[in-house]
Design an enzyme around this catalytic site. Sequence first.
Site, PDB file in Angstrom:
ATOM      1  N   ASN A  26      61.838  50.044  30.314  1.00  0.00           N
ATOM      2  CA  ASN A  26      60.458  50.233  30.763  1.00  0.00           C
ATOM      3  C   ASN A  26      59.577  49.270  29.978  1.00  0.00           C
ATOM      4  O   ASN A  26      59.308  49.493  28.809  1.00  0.00           O
ATOM      5  CB  ASN A  26      60.041  51.696  30.518  1.00  0.00           C
ATOM      6  CG  ASN A  26      58.563  51.922  30.805  1.00  0.00           C
ATOM      7  OD1 ASN A  26      57.909  51.089  31.441  1.00  0.00           O
ATOM      8  ND2 ASN A  26      58.038  53.042  30.333  1.00  0.00           N
ATOM      9  N   TRP A  27      59.155  48.222  30.658  1.00  0.00           N
ATOM     10  CA  TRP A  27      58.392  47.181  29.958  1.00  0.00           C
ATOM     11  C   TRP A  27      56.934  47.538  29.736  1.00  0.00           C
ATOM     12  O   TRP A  27      56.221  46.835  29.038  1.00  0.00           O
ATOM     13  CB  TRP A  27      58.488  45.862  30.742  1.00  0.00           C
ATOM     14  CG  TRP A  27      59.812  45.187  30.618  1.00  0.00           C
ATOM     15  CD1 TRP A  27      60.915  45.647  29.947  1.00  0.00           C
ATOM     16  CD2 TRP A  27      60.177  43.912  31.167  1.00  0.00           C
ATOM     17  NE1 TRP A  27      61.931  44.747  30.053  1.00  0.00           N
ATOM     18  CE2 TRP A  27      61.512  43.673  30.791  1.00  0.00           C
ATOM     19  CE3 TRP A  27      59.507  42.969  31.940  1.00  0.00           C
ATOM     20  CZ2 TRP A  27      62.186  42.512  31.171  1.00  0.00           C
ATOM     21  CZ3 TRP A  27      60.173  41.817  32.316  1.00  0.00           C
ATOM     22  CH2 TRP A  27      61.500  41.589  31.936  1.00  0.00           C
ATOM     23  N   LYS A  28      56.466  48.564  30.416  1.00  0.00           N
ATOM     24  CA  LYS A  28      55.048  48.945  30.302  1.00  0.00           C
ATOM     25  C   LYS A  28      54.182  47.714  30.630  1.00  0.00           C
ATOM     26  O   LYS A  28      54.564  46.924  31.485  1.00  0.00           O
ATOM     27  CB  LYS A  28      54.767  49.528  28.918  1.00  0.00           C
ATOM     28  CG  LYS A  28      55.806  50.605  28.550  1.00  0.00           C
ATOM     29  CD  LYS A  28      55.483  51.380  27.329  1.00  0.00           C
ATOM     30  CE  LYS A  28      56.593  52.407  27.097  1.00  0.00           C
ATOM     31  NZ  LYS A  28      56.277  53.330  26.009  1.00  0.00           N
ATOM     32  N   HIS A 111      55.458  59.176  33.829  1.00  0.00           N
ATOM     33  CA  HIS A 111      55.611  58.785  32.424  1.00  0.00           C
ATOM     34  C   HIS A 111      54.459  59.401  31.625  1.00  0.00           C
ATOM     35  O   HIS A 111      53.339  59.504  32.115  1.00  0.00           O
ATOM     36  CB  HIS A 111      55.602  57.254  32.303  1.00  0.00           C
ATOM     37  CG  HIS A 111      55.961  56.792  30.925  1.00  0.00           C
ATOM     38  ND1 HIS A 111      55.058  56.799  29.894  1.00  0.00           N
ATOM     39  CD2 HIS A 111      57.127  56.361  30.405  1.00  0.00           C
ATOM     40  CE1 HIS A 111      55.662  56.369  28.787  1.00  0.00           C
ATOM     41  NE2 HIS A 111      56.926  56.108  29.077  1.00  0.00           N
ATOM     42  N   GLU A 113      52.616  58.280  29.377  1.00  0.00           N
ATOM     43  CA  GLU A 113      51.424  57.436  29.245  1.00  0.00           C
ATOM     44  C   GLU A 113      50.565  57.534  30.509  1.00  0.00           C
ATOM     45  O   GLU A 113      49.339  57.503  30.450  1.00  0.00           O
ATOM     46  CB  GLU A 113      51.835  55.981  28.961  1.00  0.00           C
ATOM     47  CG  GLU A 113      52.257  55.816  27.504  1.00  0.00           C
ATOM     48  CD  GLU A 113      53.249  54.702  27.261  1.00  0.00           C
ATOM     49  OE1 GLU A 113      53.396  53.807  28.116  1.00  0.00           O
ATOM     50  OE2 GLU A 113      53.897  54.720  26.195  1.00  0.00           O
ATOM     51  N   GLU A 183      61.729  62.568  27.887  1.00  0.00           N
ATOM     52  CA  GLU A 183      61.090  61.705  26.901  1.00  0.00           C
ATOM     53  C   GLU A 183      60.100  62.521  26.075  1.00  0.00           C
ATOM     54  O   GLU A 183      58.934  62.687  26.480  1.00  0.00           O
ATOM     55  CB  GLU A 183      60.337  60.565  27.600  1.00  0.00           C
ATOM     56  CG  GLU A 183      61.221  59.629  28.373  1.00  0.00           C
ATOM     57  CD  GLU A 183      60.598  58.236  28.453  1.00  0.00           C
ATOM     58  OE1 GLU A 183      61.269  57.290  28.050  1.00  0.00           O
ATOM     59  OE2 GLU A 183      59.441  58.120  28.882  1.00  0.00           O
ATOM     60  N   GLY A 189      57.519  55.390  21.220  1.00  0.00           N
ATOM     61  CA  GLY A 189      56.820  54.342  20.475  1.00  0.00           C
ATOM     62  C   GLY A 189      56.538  54.683  19.024  1.00  0.00           C
ATOM     63  O   GLY A 189      55.736  54.028  18.374  1.00  0.00           O
ATOM     64  N   SER A 229      61.975  55.885  21.488  1.00  0.00           N
ATOM     65  CA  SER A 229      62.450  55.168  20.294  1.00  0.00           C
ATOM     66  C   SER A 229      63.953  54.889  20.309  1.00  0.00           C
ATOM     67  O   SER A 229      64.607  54.926  19.259  1.00  0.00           O
ATOM     68  CB  SER A 229      62.050  55.919  19.016  1.00  0.00           C
ATOM     69  OG  SER A 229      60.639  55.932  18.878  1.00  0.00           O
TER      70      SER A 229
HETATM   71  P1  PGA Z   1      59.929  53.561  23.400  1.00  0.00           P
HETATM   72  O1  PGA Z   1      59.323  53.994  24.822  1.00  0.00           O
HETATM   73  O2  PGA Z   1      61.387  53.270  23.615  1.00  0.00           O
HETATM   74  O3  PGA Z   1      59.147  52.346  23.007  1.00  0.00           O
HETATM   75  O4  PGA Z   1      59.723  54.706  22.478  1.00  0.00           O
HETATM   76  C1  PGA Z   1      60.094  54.747  25.731  1.00  0.00           C
HETATM   77  C2  PGA Z   1      59.289  54.987  26.987  1.00  0.00           C
HETATM   78  O5  PGA Z   1      58.066  55.132  26.903  1.00  0.00           O
HETATM   79  O6  PGA Z   1      59.859  55.044  28.080  1.00  0.00           O
END
Ligand code: PGA
Length: 266
Positions: A26-28, A111, A113, A183, A189, A229
Amino acid sequence: MYRGIGAEHADVAILRGMRLPLIVGNWKMHKTVAEARAFVAAVAPLAAGTTAEVGIAPPYTAVAALRRLARDVGLRLYAQNMHQEPSGPFTGEISAPMLVELDVSGVILGHSERRRLFGESDRALRQKVPAALAAGLQPILCVGETDDERASAETERTLRGQLTAGLAEVDTRRLGEVVVAYEPVWAIGTGQVATPDQAQETIEWLRSVITKGRPDAEARGVRILYGGSVTPENAAGLLAQADIDGLLVGGASLDPESFSAIVAAA
Ligand code: PGA
């Protein structure tokens, strides 16, 4: 139905009641088109040499640009979100048919976010998951509890609510095509990965919620990923767990070397 590279493989795996490992980056909001192209060129040898399904979820702009390149190297393309309606007056949104036209295999939905920063609601997700399936996209429904919810023993309530809403309108005959990503928000993150035992325990529980009262074969086909993470160092330990069917990788998916190392762990 599954689309894109590995489609027959995935269908066969489900028919057999097996769950093929799935690794999605997931590149966001990272990488321009030029950067995305360079990434695919760098991981190309590895994507061709794994039995797992491997995909990336770039920003929409790069999705369009990577269409052919990704297919050539056997990398699946995912979107990071989509609107539940096929078209309409929804400024700034993208719909399932637009993604399908670009040979996108699936879409990350809900997600944390998006839930936290952009007001993504369970109500919308009730519609988004079946809308993705109807269009031929594999939905990756994200669920996860916050630090506060965990501290106040609200984890199960939160996860059950998110899962129930996301799967509510899914035709049970197509349940096996849905992917769930657990998640924990506190792990995203932060560098604070869930331990393999913690992740296994929660994912096993999620699986029991999914299978309860649903037809066996389909419910058991649901793949459940862990995300939060994930690094090359902890990937193998997580993937060794009985109920963890793959990984949703954020930060570590941006670097071709670390993403390749994670894929190699699968
Ligand atoms: P992360 O993000 O691996 O940077 O913790 C995972 C995600 O948000 O899918």
